[in-house]
Design a protein around this motif. Sequence first.
Motif, PDB file in Angstrom:
ATOM      1  N   GLU A 294       2.096   1.701  -3.167  1.00 27.08           N
ATOM      2  CA  GLU A 294       1.677   2.573  -4.573  1.00 27.08           C
ATOM      3  C   GLU A 294       1.371   3.321  -4.393  1.00 27.08           C
ATOM      4  OE1 GLU A 294      -2.607   1.079  -6.634  1.00 27.08           O
ATOM      5  OE2 GLU A 294      -1.172  -0.305  -5.132  1.00 27.08           O
ATOM      6  N   GLN A 295       1.087   4.016  -2.902  1.00 26.17           N
ATOM      7  CA  GLN A 295       0.785   5.261  -2.440  1.00 26.17           C
ATOM      8  C   GLN A 295       2.357   6.126  -3.095  1.00 26.17           C
ATOM      9  OE1 GLN A 295       0.292   6.305   1.858  1.00 26.17           O
ATOM     10  NE2 GLN A 295       0.550   8.589   1.494  1.00 26.17           N
TER      11      GLN A 295
ATOM     12  N   SER B 294       2.591   6.610  -6.899  1.00 24.23           N
ATOM     13  CA  SER B 294       1.398   7.393  -7.504  1.00 24.23           C
ATOM     14  C   SER B 294       1.148   8.314  -7.443  1.00 24.23           C
ATOM     15  CB  SER B 294      -0.066   6.473  -6.672  1.00 24.23           C
ATOM     16  OG  SER B 294      -1.215   7.241  -7.156  1.00 24.23           O
ATOM     17  N   GLU B 295       1.888   9.315  -6.310  1.00 23.09           N
ATOM     18  CA  GLU B 295       2.515  10.864  -5.575  1.00 23.09           C
ATOM     19  C   GLU B 295       3.074  10.850  -7.044  1.00 23.09           C
ATOM     20  OE1 GLU B 295       2.825  10.890  -1.823  1.00 23.09           O
ATOM     21  OE2 GLU B 295       1.126  10.730  -1.238  1.00 23.09           O
TER      22      GLU B 295
ATOM     23  N   ALA C 160       0.680  -0.693  -0.196  1.00 21.74           N
ATOM     24  CA  ALA C 160      -0.287  -0.264   0.048  1.00 21.74           C
ATOM     25  C   ALA C 160       1.046   0.982  -0.049  1.00 21.74           C
ATOM     26  CB  ALA C 160      -0.648  -0.137   1.453  1.00 21.74           C
TER      27      ALA C 160
END
Length: 151
Positions: free
Chosen positions: A35-36, A39-40, A32
Amino acid sequence: MLIIKATKVHIPVIARLFDLYRQFYECKPDIALAEQFISERIEKGESTIFLVEKDGKTLGFVQMYPSFCSVDAVKIYILYDLYVDDSGRSLGVSASLMDKAKSYAKAEGASRIDLMTAFSNKAGQHLYEKLGYKKVSEDFHNYSLQVEQGL
């Protein structure tokens, strides 16, 4: 082998590899968080990520951050992450990603690429030196300061 500049579509596959990369540096698995973070970086345009695909499988990635060298008054890139999955090792994936990073930096007007690696990462050191990177750690000391968040 196909090298692709990552977009939002590639976030899940890069996050999987990024999580493995962090585990290589002894971080706990946290898909998680991976991915965060990825993604950012992609959504904010804060980094450039290239990935290698072969036969529909993502084998590795490289991530660079744009920066500047005030002393030389030039644009540079910080190559912070390079990771190749076990299935992509010994196929030239790392060298291909490094070559793509170099050509991209040159096309963007950067004068150089800087990177750091762990003393224990002998495979990485061998690759970087084979590609022409020079150790410069004798010239400067590296320092880091943890900045507490949320105070």
